[in-house]
Design an enzyme around this catalytic site. Structure first.
Site, PDB file in Angstrom:
ATOM      1  N   THR A  42       0.838  -1.203   0.000  1.00 60.66           N
ATOM      2  CA  THR A  42       0.000   0.000   0.000  1.00 60.66           C
ATOM      3  C   THR A  42       0.874   1.254   0.000  1.00 60.66           C
ATOM      4  O   THR A  42       0.647   2.191  -0.767  1.00 60.66           O
ATOM      5  CB  THR A  42      -0.901   0.003   1.255  1.00 60.66           C
ATOM      6  OG1 THR A  42      -1.754  -1.135   1.190  1.00 60.66           O
ATOM      7  CG2 THR A  42      -1.742   1.261   1.337  1.00 60.66           C
ATOM      8  N   GLU A 190      -4.977  14.663   4.689  1.00 57.95           N
ATOM      9  CA  GLU A 190      -3.956  14.750   3.632  1.00 57.95           C
ATOM     10  C   GLU A 190      -4.613  14.859   2.249  1.00 57.95           C
ATOM     11  O   GLU A 190      -4.301  15.766   1.468  1.00 57.95           O
ATOM     12  CB  GLU A 190      -3.017  13.540   3.681  1.00 57.95           C
ATOM     13  CG  GLU A 190      -2.084  13.587   4.879  1.00 57.95           C
ATOM     14  CD  GLU A 190      -0.988  12.526   4.877  1.00 57.95           C
ATOM     15  OE1 GLU A 190      -0.115  12.591   5.750  1.00 57.95           O
ATOM     16  OE2 GLU A 190      -0.997  11.612   4.017  1.00 57.95           O
ATOM     17  N   HIS A 448      22.943  27.074  13.503  1.00 55.13           N
ATOM     18  CA  HIS A 448      22.246  28.360  13.356  1.00 55.13           C
ATOM     19  C   HIS A 448      22.509  28.928  11.963  1.00 55.13           C
ATOM     20  O   HIS A 448      23.657  28.938  11.527  1.00 55.13           O
ATOM     21  CB  HIS A 448      22.742  29.364  14.402  1.00 55.13           C
ATOM     22  CG  HIS A 448      22.122  30.713  14.230  1.00 55.13           C
ATOM     23  ND1 HIS A 448      20.808  30.958  14.560  1.00 55.13           N
ATOM     24  CD2 HIS A 448      22.618  31.866  13.710  1.00 55.13           C
ATOM     25  CE1 HIS A 448      20.520  32.227  14.267  1.00 55.13           C
ATOM     26  NE2 HIS A 448      21.599  32.792  13.743  1.00 55.13           N
TER      27      HIS A 448
HETATM   28  P1  NAD Z   1      -7.818   7.426  11.055  1.00 56.81           P
HETATM   29  O1  NAD Z   1      -8.027   6.403  12.097  1.00 56.81           O
HETATM   30  O2  NAD Z   1      -6.579   8.249  11.071  1.00 56.81           O
HETATM   31  O3  NAD Z   1      -9.052   8.460  11.055  1.00 56.81           O
HETATM   32  C1  NAD Z   1     -10.370   8.059  10.841  1.00 56.81           C
HETATM   33  C2  NAD Z   1     -11.310   9.152  11.350  1.00 56.81           C
HETATM   34  O4  NAD Z   1     -12.632   8.844  10.921  1.00 56.81           O
HETATM   35  C3  NAD Z   1     -11.348   9.268  12.854  1.00 56.81           C
HETATM   36  O5  NAD Z   1     -11.167  10.613  13.208  1.00 56.81           O
HETATM   37  C4  NAD Z   1     -12.756   8.762  13.219  1.00 56.81           C
HETATM   38  O6  NAD Z   1     -13.295   9.366  14.364  1.00 56.81           O
HETATM   39  C5  NAD Z   1     -13.549   9.145  11.967  1.00 56.81           C
HETATM   40  N1  NAD Z   1     -14.770   8.368  11.733  1.00 56.81           N
HETATM   41  C6  NAD Z   1     -14.950   7.040  11.902  1.00 56.81           C
HETATM   42  N2  NAD Z   1     -16.218   6.680  11.549  1.00 56.81           N
HETATM   43  C7  NAD Z   1     -16.851   7.816  11.134  1.00 56.81           C
HETATM   44  C8  NAD Z   1     -18.162   8.109  10.619  1.00 56.81           C
HETATM   45  N3  NAD Z   1     -19.079   7.153  10.470  1.00 56.81           N
HETATM   46  N4  NAD Z   1     -18.463   9.407  10.292  1.00 56.81           N
HETATM   47  C9  NAD Z   1     -17.510  10.384  10.444  1.00 56.81           C
HETATM   48  N5  NAD Z   1     -16.262  10.149  10.918  1.00 56.81           N
HETATM   49  C10 NAD Z   1     -15.929   8.890  11.247  1.00 56.81           C
HETATM   50  O7  NAD Z   1      -7.978   6.632   9.673  1.00 56.81           O
HETATM   51  P2  NAD Z   1      -7.580   7.028   8.177  1.00 56.81           P
HETATM   52  O8  NAD Z   1      -7.431   8.484   8.021  1.00 56.81           O
HETATM   53  O9  NAD Z   1      -8.555   6.283   7.329  1.00 56.81           O
HETATM   54  O10 NAD Z   1      -6.150   6.374   8.033  1.00 56.81           O
HETATM   55  C11 NAD Z   1      -5.999   4.950   8.158  1.00 56.81           C
HETATM   56  C12 NAD Z   1      -4.625   4.586   8.654  1.00 56.81           C
HETATM   57  O11 NAD Z   1      -3.654   4.928   7.682  1.00 56.81           O
HETATM   58  C13 NAD Z   1      -4.294   5.312   9.936  1.00 56.81           C
HETATM   59  O12 NAD Z   1      -4.158   4.349  10.954  1.00 56.81           O
HETATM   60  C14 NAD Z   1      -2.980   5.997   9.674  1.00 56.81           C
HETATM   61  O13 NAD Z   1      -2.018   5.642  10.651  1.00 56.81           O
HETATM   62  C15 NAD Z   1      -2.524   5.493   8.309  1.00 56.81           C
HETATM   63  N6  NAD Z   1      -2.049   6.646   7.511  1.00 56.81           N
HETATM   64  C16 NAD Z   1      -0.905   7.267   7.895  1.00 56.81           C
HETATM   65  C17 NAD Z   1      -0.454   8.363   7.171  1.00 56.81           C
HETATM   66  C18 NAD Z   1       0.820   9.041   7.574  1.00 56.81           C
HETATM   67  O14 NAD Z   1       1.591   8.447   8.329  1.00 56.81           O
HETATM   68  N7  NAD Z   1       1.088  10.267   7.123  1.00 56.81           N
HETATM   69  C19 NAD Z   1      -1.187   8.851   6.102  1.00 56.81           C
HETATM   70  C20 NAD Z   1      -2.359   8.203   5.756  1.00 56.81           C
HETATM   71  C21 NAD Z   1      -2.768   7.091   6.473  1.00 56.81           C
END
Ligand code: NAD
Length: 470
Positions: A42, A190, A448
Site C-alpha cells: 500500500t 492529507e 544556526h
Molecule cells: P484514522 O483512524 O486516522 O481516522 C479516521 C477518522 O474517521 C477518525 O477521526 C474517526 O473518528 C472518523 N470516523 C470514523 N467513523 C466515522 C463516521 N461514520 N463518520 C464520520 N467520521 C468517522 O484513519 P484514516 O485516516 O482512514 O487512516 C488509516 C490509517 O492509515 C491510519 O491508521 C494511519 O495511521 C494510516 N495513515 C498514515 C499516514 C501518515 O503516516 N502520514 C497517512 C495516511 C494514512
C-alpha cells in the site's frame, strides 16, 4: 514437491519486503509472495508515496496560484494546472521506487513470487500464481505481512467512482467540484488538502468532537485552525447515517449529537474512517489463527510470534499504529531474531507525521495521555515566529511543544506543527530512544540558523522555564 525456504514472507509492503531483504542479508533463504503487480505494498503503490507526491505538487500549485512567492520578490503569471502531468509525475515516482525493490530483491537473492498466498497447514503456503499455475512453498518460518485495507461504511459502499477510498482519491481524472470527506484522520486531512489546493471545495465530516482523535489536543486544535484558514470546512460530531443519489450528485445525511440531521451534497465522497487487517483468503482459520474479536488485529507475542510458533506477523495486521516505518522496524526485528540476534523495539518512540501544511509530527506521549496516566510534566513551547530560519523561509506558522517529566526532566513527548516537522521529529525520536532530558536537548548545539533551534528552545523552556529568544 514443495520449494523449501528458511522464511516465506507473505506481502511485499514496507513490513514484508524489508523483512525479506534483512533476512536474506543475514544468510536465510527467503521467498516473498505479493499479489499486486508491483512490489512495495500500500505504502509505495497507493499510500504514503503517491499521496506525498500529490501533496508536494499541489502545494507548489497552490503557492504559485496564490502569489505566495510575491513576498520573496518572485511574481508568477499564467499559472495553470496540468492535472494529467501531475498524476503522471506521481506514477513515475511510484514506478521508480517499486522497481527499486525488485532490484534489491535480485541483489540480495530474495525469490519473488507474483500471486496470492494462502496458509494450508503445517509449514506450507499455497501460491496461486497470476499466470494461473499453483505451487506449494514450504517455510521453516512464515511471516504474515499482508497489511490493511480501507474500512467501508455499510450505508456508503465504495463504488470506485462517486464513493471512493484513498486508492481512487489518488487518481481523480478531474478536480471534483465538491469533495466530501468522511473522517478527519490522517487520510482525510492529507487527501482533503490535496484536492482543496487543486481547486475543489472540500468539506470534512467527523464523528468525534475534534480532528485527529489520537493526536495531542493542542495539535488537533492548531490543525483545525490552519486548515480552516486554507478553506477546508469541518463539521464535527457529525455521523453519517445514509446516502442517496440525485443525478451525478450524491447526498449524504449526517446526524449531529442532538439527533438533528443535515444533508451534504457532493460529486465525490472520500470515505477515510480507518483501515482493517487484510486477511481475506489468507487461510488463517486453516492453521487455527484468528483475529482478536475486540481489537480486530492478529495477536502476537513480544517476538511477533502468533499462536502457531513458526508463523510470525507484523505491521498493520497486529496491534499498534498503522504506519509503514513501524511495520519495517518490526520486519527487521523478526528477520534478525530468526538469525539469532535479540533486538527489541521501543514503542514509546515511534514518530508519526501528517503531511499537511504546515506539517504535523509527534513522538511520545500526548498531554492527554500523561494526564490520564497521572504523570506530572512540564511543558516547553516555542513558536516558529521567533525562529530566524523559519522567518527566512517565510514559514513562521506553528510551534514546537516539548513535554518533560516534572521530577526527572526526561523527555516524554514532542509535538511539532510547522515547517519540515517531518524531518525535525527524527531528532526527537532519537533523543527519546536515548532517554534524553529536556536539559540535554537544550545543551546539544543546534546549527544556526536552523528550524531545529526551535526544538532546543522549547526544550530549554521545559527544563528551566526560560527560552533565550522569547
Ligand atoms: P484514522 O483512524 O486516522 O481516522 C479516521 C477518522 O474517521 C477518525 O477521526 C474517526 O473518528 C472518523 N470516523 C470514523 N467513523 C466515522 C463516521 N461514520 N463518520 C464520520 N467520521 C468517522 O484513519 P484514516 O485516516 O482512514 O487512516 C488509516 C490509517 O492509515 C491510519 O491508521 C494511519 O495511521 C494510516 N495513515 C498514515 C499516514 C501518515 O503516516 N502520514 C497517512 C495516511 C494514512
Amino acid at each position: 514437491m514443495a520449494e523449501m525456504y528458511d522464511l516465506v514472507v507473505i506481502g511485499a509492503g514496507p513490513g514484508g519486503y524489508v523483512a525479506a531483504i534483512r533476512a536474506a542479508q543475514l544468510g536465510l533463504k527467503v521467498a516473498c509472495i505479493e499479489k499486486r503487480s508491483r512490489l512495495g505494498g500500500t505504502c509505495l503503490n497507493i499510500g504514503c508515496i503517491p499521496s506525498k507526491a500529490l501533496l508536494d505538487s499541489s502545494y507548489w500549485y497552490a503557492l504559485a496560484r496564490q502569489q505566495a512567492l510575491a513576498s520573496h520578490g518572485v511574481r508568477l503569471s499564467g499559472v495553470s494546472l496540468d492535472l494529467p502531468g501531475l498524476l503522471a509525475r506521481k506514477e513515475r515516482i511510484v514506478h521508480e521506487l517499486t522497481q527499486g525493490i525488485a532490484y534489491l530483491f535480485k541483489k540480495y537473492g530474495v525469490t519473488s513470487y507474483h500471486g496470492s498466498a494462502r496458509l494450508v497447514g503445517g509449514h506450507q503456503v499455497e501460491v496461486q500464481l497470476v499466470e494461473s499455475e499453483r505451487l506449494i512453498l514450504e517455510g521453516r518460518y512464515i511471516l504474515l505481512a499482508t497489511g490493511s485495507v480501507a474500512v467501508e461504511l455499510p450505508f456508503l459502499p465504495f463504488d470506485g467512482q462517486g464513493v471512493v477510498s484513498s486508492t481512487e482519491a489518488l487518481d481523480f481524472s478531474k478536480v471534483p467540484q465538491h469533495l466530501l470527506v468522511i473522517g478527519a484522520g490522517y487520510i482525510g486531512l492529507e487527501l482533503g488538502s490535496v484536492w482543496q489546493r487543486l481547486g475543489a471545495e472540500v468539506t470534512v465530516l467527523e464523528a468525534l468532537p475534534r480532528l485527529l482523535p489520537q493526536a495531542d489536543g493542542e495539535v488537533a486544535a492548531e490543525v483545525h485552525k490552519q486548515l480552516s484558514r486554507q478553506g477546508l470546512r469541518f463539521h464535527l460530531q457529525m455521523r453519517v447515517t445514509r446516502m442517496r443519489r440525485q443525478g451525478d450528485m450524491i447526498i449524504v445525511t449526517a446526524q449531529g449529537p442532538d439527533g438533528t440531521e443535515r444533508d451534504f451534497m457532493a460529486d465525490r465522497i472520500l470515505v477515510a474512517v480507518g483501515r482493517k487487517p487484510c486477511v481475506e483468503g489468507l487461510g488463517l482459520e486453516q492453521v487455527g489463527l484468528r483475529l482478536d474479536p475486540i481489537s480486530g488485529r492478529l495477536p502476537v507475542d513480544g517476538g511477533y510470534r502468533t499462536a502457531v510458533p513458526h508463523i510470525f506477523a507484523i505491521g498493520d495486521l497486529i496491534a499498534g499504529p498503522m504506519l509503514a516505518h513501524k511495520a519495517s522496524a518490526e520486519g527487521v526485528v523478526v528477520a534478525e531474531r530468526l538469525a539469532g540476534m535479540q533486538p527489541r523495539l521501543n514503542y514509546a518512540a515511534i514518530p508519526s507525521v501528517i503531511y499537511i501544511h504546515p506539517e504535523v509530527a509527534s513522538v511520545g506521549a500526548t498531554e492527554e495521555q500523561l494526564q490520564q496516566q497521572k504523570i506530572r510534566y512540564r511543558v516547553g513551547r516555542f513558536p516558529f515566529l521567533a525562529n530566524g530560519r523559519a522567518k527566512a523561509l517565510g514559514e513562521s506558522g506553528g510551534w514546537v511543544k516539548v513535554l518533560a517529566d516534572e521530577a526527572t526532566d526526561r523527555l516524554l513527548g514532542v509535538h511539532i506543527v510547522g515547517p519540515q516537522a517531518s524531518e525535525l521529529i527524527a531528532e526527537c525520536a532519537t533523543l527519546m530512544e536515548f532517554h534524553a532530558s529536556a536539559e540535554d536537548v537544550a545543551r546539544c548545539i543546534h546549527p544556526h540558523p536552523s528550524l531545529s533551534e526551535a526544538l532546543a528552545e522549547a526544550a530549554r523552556m521545559a527544563w528551566c522555564g526560560k527560552p533565550l529568544h522569547l
